[in-house]
Write a protein that holds these residues in place. Structure first.
Motif, PDB file in Angstrom:
ATOM      1  N   GLU A  74     -12.219  45.345  46.594  1.00 22.82           N
ATOM      2  CA  GLU A  74     -11.800  43.961  46.848  1.00 22.82           C
ATOM      3  C   GLU A  74     -11.107  43.794  48.190  1.00 22.82           C
ATOM      4  O   GLU A  74     -10.868  42.670  48.637  1.00 22.82           O
ATOM      5  CB  GLU A  74     -10.859  43.491  45.734  1.00 22.82           C
ATOM      6  N   ASN A  75     -10.761  44.873  48.863  1.00 19.61           N
ATOM      7  CA  ASN A  75     -10.112  44.790  50.168  1.00 19.61           C
ATOM      8  C   ASN A  75     -11.101  44.774  51.323  1.00 19.61           C
ATOM      9  O   ASN A  75     -10.713  44.989  52.472  1.00 19.61           O
ATOM     10  CB  ASN A  75      -9.139  45.961  50.345  1.00 19.61           C
ATOM     11  N   ALA A  76     -12.368  44.544  51.033  1.00 18.17           N
ATOM     12  CA  ALA A  76     -13.381  44.436  52.084  1.00 18.17           C
ATOM     13  C   ALA A  76     -14.041  43.066  52.020  1.00 18.17           C
ATOM     14  O   ALA A  76     -14.105  42.444  50.962  1.00 18.17           O
ATOM     15  CB  ALA A  76     -14.416  45.539  51.936  1.00 18.17           C
ATOM     16  N   ILE A  77     -14.489  42.593  53.184  1.00 18.94           N
ATOM     17  CA  ILE A  77     -15.238  41.346  53.265  1.00 18.94           C
ATOM     18  C   ILE A  77     -16.683  41.699  53.564  1.00 18.94           C
ATOM     19  O   ILE A  77     -16.971  42.446  54.512  1.00 18.94           O
ATOM     20  CB  ILE A  77     -14.672  40.430  54.363  1.00 18.94           C
ATOM     21  N   VAL A  78     -17.603  41.177  52.765  1.00 16.33           N
ATOM     22  CA  VAL A  78     -19.026  41.455  52.933  1.00 16.33           C
ATOM     23  C   VAL A  78     -19.700  40.185  53.444  1.00 16.33           C
ATOM     24  O   VAL A  78     -19.583  39.116  52.846  1.00 16.33           O
ATOM     25  CB  VAL A  78     -19.666  41.909  51.610  1.00 16.33           C
ATOM     26  N   LEU A  79     -20.409  40.322  54.555  1.00 21.58           N
ATOM     27  CA  LEU A  79     -20.997  39.167  55.235  1.00 21.58           C
ATOM     28  C   LEU A  79     -22.463  39.417  55.555  1.00 21.58           C
ATOM     29  O   LEU A  79     -22.864  40.559  55.814  1.00 21.58           O
ATOM     30  CB  LEU A  79     -20.247  38.898  56.554  1.00 21.58           C
ATOM     31  N   ARG A  80     -23.243  38.346  55.584  1.00 23.56           N
ATOM     32  CA  ARG A  80     -24.608  38.454  56.116  1.00 23.56           C
ATOM     33  C   ARG A  80     -24.505  38.488  57.636  1.00 23.56           C
ATOM     34  O   ARG A  80     -23.749  37.718  58.230  1.00 23.56           O
ATOM     35  CB  ARG A  80     -25.452  37.270  55.664  1.00 23.56           C
ATOM     36  N   ALA A  81     -25.294  39.384  58.240  1.00 23.73           N
ATOM     37  CA  ALA A  81     -25.180  39.574  59.688  1.00 23.73           C
ATOM     38  C   ALA A  81     -26.514  39.964  60.295  1.00 23.73           C
ATOM     39  O   ALA A  81     -27.436  40.394  59.595  1.00 23.73           O
ATOM     40  CB  ALA A  81     -24.134  40.646  59.993  1.00 23.73           C
ATOM     41  N   ILE A 136     -17.871  33.810  59.423  1.00 23.57           N
ATOM     42  CA  ILE A 136     -16.776  34.222  58.551  1.00 23.57           C
ATOM     43  C   ILE A 136     -15.893  33.015  58.277  1.00 23.57           C
ATOM     44  O   ILE A 136     -15.763  32.120  59.139  1.00 23.57           O
ATOM     45  CB  ILE A 136     -15.958  35.365  59.209  1.00 23.57           C
ATOM     46  N   ALA A 137     -15.277  32.950  57.114  1.00 22.72           N
ATOM     47  CA  ALA A 137     -14.377  31.854  56.776  1.00 22.72           C
ATOM     48  C   ALA A 137     -13.154  31.878  57.683  1.00 22.72           C
ATOM     49  O   ALA A 137     -12.643  32.949  58.036  1.00 22.72           O
ATOM     50  CB  ALA A 137     -13.954  31.945  55.317  1.00 22.72           C
ATOM     51  N   ALA A 138     -12.693  30.697  58.075  1.00 25.54           N
ATOM     52  CA  ALA A 138     -11.562  30.583  58.993  1.00 25.54           C
ATOM     53  C   ALA A 138     -10.364  31.410  58.530  1.00 25.54           C
ATOM     54  O   ALA A 138      -9.708  32.088  59.337  1.00 25.54           O
ATOM     55  CB  ALA A 138     -11.164  29.121  59.148  1.00 25.54           C
ATOM     56  N   SER A 139     -10.088  31.383  57.234  1.00 22.48           N
ATOM     57  CA  SER A 139      -8.905  32.066  56.717  1.00 22.48           C
ATOM     58  C   SER A 139      -9.031  33.581  56.718  1.00 22.48           C
ATOM     59  O   SER A 139      -8.036  34.297  56.541  1.00 22.48           O
ATOM     60  CB  SER A 139      -8.618  31.592  55.281  1.00 22.48           C
ATOM     61  N   ASP A 140     -10.241  34.112  56.940  1.00 28.43           N
ATOM     62  CA  ASP A 140     -10.458  35.564  56.849  1.00 28.43           C
ATOM     63  C   ASP A 140     -10.390  36.295  58.184  1.00 28.43           C
ATOM     64  O   ASP A 140     -10.343  37.534  58.204  1.00 28.43           O
ATOM     65  CB  ASP A 140     -11.821  35.851  56.205  1.00 28.43           C
ATOM     66  N   ILE A 141     -10.392  35.559  59.302  1.00 25.64           N
ATOM     67  CA  ILE A 141     -10.471  36.228  60.605  1.00 25.64           C
ATOM     68  C   ILE A 141      -9.300  37.180  60.809  1.00 25.64           C
ATOM     69  O   ILE A 141      -9.479  38.357  61.169  1.00 25.64           O
ATOM     70  CB  ILE A 141     -10.533  35.201  61.749  1.00 25.64           C
ATOM     71  N   LEU A 142      -8.085  36.698  60.585  1.00 23.14           N
ATOM     72  CA  LEU A 142      -6.920  37.558  60.804  1.00 23.14           C
ATOM     73  C   LEU A 142      -6.647  38.485  59.629  1.00 23.14           C
ATOM     74  O   LEU A 142      -5.655  39.221  59.624  1.00 23.14           O
ATOM     75  CB  LEU A 142      -5.686  36.705  61.110  1.00 23.14           C
ATOM     76  N   VAL A 161     -15.147  18.782  60.751  1.00 25.43           N
ATOM     77  CA  VAL A 161     -15.253  18.984  62.202  1.00 25.43           C
ATOM     78  C   VAL A 161     -16.363  19.972  62.514  1.00 25.43           C
ATOM     79  O   VAL A 161     -16.692  20.849  61.713  1.00 25.43           O
ATOM     80  CB  VAL A 161     -13.921  19.505  62.800  1.00 25.43           C
ATOM     81  N   LEU A 162     -16.922  19.829  63.706  1.00 21.85           N
ATOM     82  CA  LEU A 162     -17.884  20.800  64.238  1.00 21.85           C
ATOM     83  C   LEU A 162     -17.117  21.766  65.115  1.00 21.85           C
ATOM     84  O   LEU A 162     -16.429  21.350  66.056  1.00 21.85           O
ATOM     85  CB  LEU A 162     -18.971  20.085  65.042  1.00 21.85           C
ATOM     86  N   PHE A 163     -17.204  23.060  64.813  1.00 23.64           N
ATOM     87  CA  PHE A 163     -16.451  24.079  65.556  1.00 23.64           C
ATOM     88  C   PHE A 163     -17.378  25.258  65.841  1.00 23.64           C
ATOM     89  O   PHE A 163     -17.310  26.308  65.190  1.00 23.64           O
ATOM     90  CB  PHE A 163     -15.243  24.534  64.734  1.00 23.64           C
ATOM     91  N   PRO A 164     -18.284  25.107  66.817  1.00 25.22           N
ATOM     92  CA  PRO A 164     -19.304  26.131  67.050  1.00 25.22           C
ATOM     93  C   PRO A 164     -18.878  27.254  67.997  1.00 25.22           C
ATOM     94  O   PRO A 164     -19.668  28.136  68.307  1.00 25.22           O
ATOM     95  CB  PRO A 164     -20.439  25.322  67.677  1.00 25.22           C
ATOM     96  N   ASN A 165     -17.621  27.205  68.472  1.00 28.26           N
ATOM     97  CA  ASN A 165     -17.165  28.187  69.456  1.00 28.26           C
ATOM     98  C   ASN A 165     -17.011  29.567  68.829  1.00 28.26           C
ATOM     99  O   ASN A 165     -16.195  29.763  67.927  1.00 28.26           O
ATOM    100  CB  ASN A 165     -15.827  27.753  70.061  1.00 28.26           C
ATOM    101  N   LEU A 189     -13.877  26.791  56.529  1.00 26.44           N
ATOM    102  CA  LEU A 189     -14.759  26.480  57.658  1.00 26.44           C
ATOM    103  C   LEU A 189     -15.469  27.745  58.129  1.00 26.44           C
ATOM    104  O   LEU A 189     -14.830  28.745  58.462  1.00 26.44           O
ATOM    105  CB  LEU A 189     -13.943  25.892  58.811  1.00 26.44           C
ATOM    106  N   PRO A 190     -16.818  27.742  58.182  1.00 24.85           N
ATOM    107  CA  PRO A 190     -17.530  28.929  58.686  1.00 24.85           C
ATOM    108  C   PRO A 190     -17.417  29.025  60.207  1.00 24.85           C
ATOM    109  O   PRO A 190     -17.751  28.080  60.920  1.00 24.85           O
ATOM    110  CB  PRO A 190     -18.975  28.689  58.238  1.00 24.85           C
TER     111      PRO A 190
END
Length: 377
Positions: A10-17, A33-39, A78-82, A146-147
Motif C-alpha cells: 500500500e506504500n506504492a503508487i501504481v500508474l499507467r505509463a 498522477i493525482a495532484a495530492s500524490d506528487i509530494l 481547471v485545465l492544468f496541462p503543465n 486533478l490528474p
C-alpha cells in the motif's frame, strides 16, 4: 535496486505509463498522477552548503507564487496541462503491457504500469527537477484528484539532475545566482553563455569559503540566502572580464590544457588582499555604507586590475608595484564619504551599478592611475 512484485504494498503508487529511451541509456516515462500524490513520491532538493559542499539545486519556496497557483486550482474545474519533470531513482518498477501490438503502431514508446514507492521526506523515490512551486501548490489544493502530467527520467545522479534543472530553466526567469552557483557542479556540455561562467563561479565559491581569502564569508550566494555583502553576480562578471583573451589581466594564465585555475585563484587573492589592506575603512561593509563593496566598486576595481597587471607584468616585482599603485590612488577615492574628484564629479553614495556609472568610475580610476604612475618617473 528495482522493486520486485513481492515488495509491492500500500506504500506504492501504481500508474499507467509510457516508457522510452534517450541518449542511448536514459529511461524516460510519461504518465499522469493525482495532484495530492506528487509530494508523496518526490522530494524537493533545496540548494544549500554543508561543510563547503553544495547540496541540492532548488531555490526556496516562493509563497506568493504558490498561493496564486493554489487559488487558481481551487477556483473550480481547471485545465492544468503543465508537466512536472521528475528524476526517478532505480527503485521504480516498470512492467510492460502484454498482448499483440496494433498494426502500424509507432515503436517509439512502450506502454505498461509504473510502480513508484511512497516515502518519508528525504527518502522518496523521485526528485522534482522542474515545477517545484506547482508541485507544492498541487499538494495543497482542494482539487486533490486533478490528474497532473509528468515526464520523468531515471537518474539518481545529482549531476544529471542539476544539468537538467539548469537547461530546463535557462530560458525562464530563474535567478541567475542560483544557476551560476550550480554550474561548477555539473558535467554536461553547456551553452557558451553558461560555460563561460563555470570557472568564474567556481573561483567565486573558493574566494568565499577559503579562510585566507579577503572575500571569506562576504559573498552572497544562492545557497547562503541573504548573508554576505558582495553580489556574487558582480564578482563573477568581474572575473569573467579578467579572463578575456588579450584584454583581461589573467588571460595569459593559460597552458595547453586551458586556463590554470590555481594561478588565477592566487592572482585574485593577491590583488584583492592588496585592495582590502589599502582600503581598510571601506572593506567588508554593506554596499549602502561602502561603494567599494557595491557592484560598481567591484567591477571597476576588477577593470583596474586588468590595467595594473598588464602594465606591471614585465617589472621585477609586479605585485609590489600594484600595491604601490593602489596606495597612490587611495587619496583620490571616495568609497565611504565625501565626493570623487571633479573628473568624476559624484558624491560617494551617488555611484550606482548602472553601465554608465561603472564605465565612468572605471575610466576615472584607470586615467588617475596612469597620471600618477607617469608622475613617478
Amino acid at each position: 535496486m528495482k522493486m520486485s512484485k513481492a515488495s509491492l504494498n500500500e506504500n506504492a503508487i501504481v500508474l499507467r505509463a509510457i516508457r522510452t529511451q534517450q541518449a542511448g541509456a536514459f529511461e524516460l516515462y510519461a504518465f499522469f498522477i493525482a495532484a495530492s500524490d506528487i509530494l508523496q513520491i518526490a522530494d524537493i532538493s533545496r540548494i544549500k552548503r554543508e561543510a563547503n559542499e553544495l547540496q541540492g539545486f532548488q531555490r526556496k519556496e516562493i509563497r506568493a507564487h504558490v498561493n496564486s497557483i493554489v487559488e487558481f486550482l481551487d477556483s473550480g474545474p481547471v485545465l492544468f496541462p503543465n508537466a512536472i519533470i521528475l528524476a526517478l531513482s532505480r527503485s521504480v518498477l516498470f512492467e510492460p503491457s502484454r498482448g499483440p501490438a496494433p498494426a502500424g503502431l509507432s515503436d517509439i514508446g512502450r506502454s505498461g504500469t509504473l510502480t513508484i514507492p511512497r516515502g518519508k521526506e528525504g527518502q522518496r523515490a523521485a526528485w522534482i527537477v522542474d515545477g517545484q512551486q506547482r508541485s507544492i501548490a498541487l499538494s495543497r489544493t482542494t482539487n486533490s484528484a486533478l490528474p497532473v502530467p509528468v515526464i520523468a527520467f531515471v537518474s539518481p545522479d545529482i549531476k544529471t539532475q542539476r544539468e537538467q534543472f539548469i537547461l530546463v530553466n535557462k530560458s525562464k526567469p530563474l535567478e541567475p545566482r542560483l544557476i551560476n552557483e550550480l554550474l561548477p557542479e555539473v558535467g554536461a556540455l553547456l551553452p557558451k553563455d553558461l560555460s563561460e561562467n563555470v570557472l568564474p563561479s567556481e573561483l567565486c565559491t573558493l574566494l568565499n569559503t577559503r579562510p585566507g581569502s579577503p572575500f571569506f564569508g562576504l559573498i552572497k550566494r544562492a545557497s547562503s540566502g541573504t548573508s554576505g555583502v558582495i553580489s556574487d553576480q558582480a564578482l563573477i562578471t568581474a572575473i569573467r572580464q579578467n579572463l578575456r583573451p588579450a584584454y583581461g589581466g589573467l588571460a595569459a594564465m593559460r597552458n595547453a590544457d586551458g586556463i590554470e585555475a590555481e594561478r588565477v585563484f592566487e592572482a585574485l587573492i593577491a590583488y584583492w588582499t592588496a585592495v582590502k589592506e589599502i582600503f581598510q575603512e571601506a572593506w567588508g561593509k554593506d554596499p549602502t555604507q561602502s561603494r567599494l563593496m557595491h557592484s560598481a566598486g567591484i567591477k571597476s576595481m576588477a577593470s583596474l586590475m586588468d590595467t595594473l597587471i598588464l602594465r606591471t607584468e614585465s617589472m621585477p616585482d609586479p605585485w609590489k608595484e600594484i600595491r604601490t599603485a593602489l596606495g597612490r590612488l587611495a587619496p583620490h577615492c571616495a568609497w565611504t564619504e565625501g565626493r570623487w574628484p571633479v573628473e568624476l564629479g559624484l558624491a560617494w553614495n551617488e555611484v550606482q551599478g548602472t553601465p554608465q556609472h561603472i564605465n565612468r568610475l572605471t575610466q576615472f580610476l584607470v586615467a588617475k592611475d596612469r597620471e600618477l604612475s607617469r608622475a613617478m618617473k
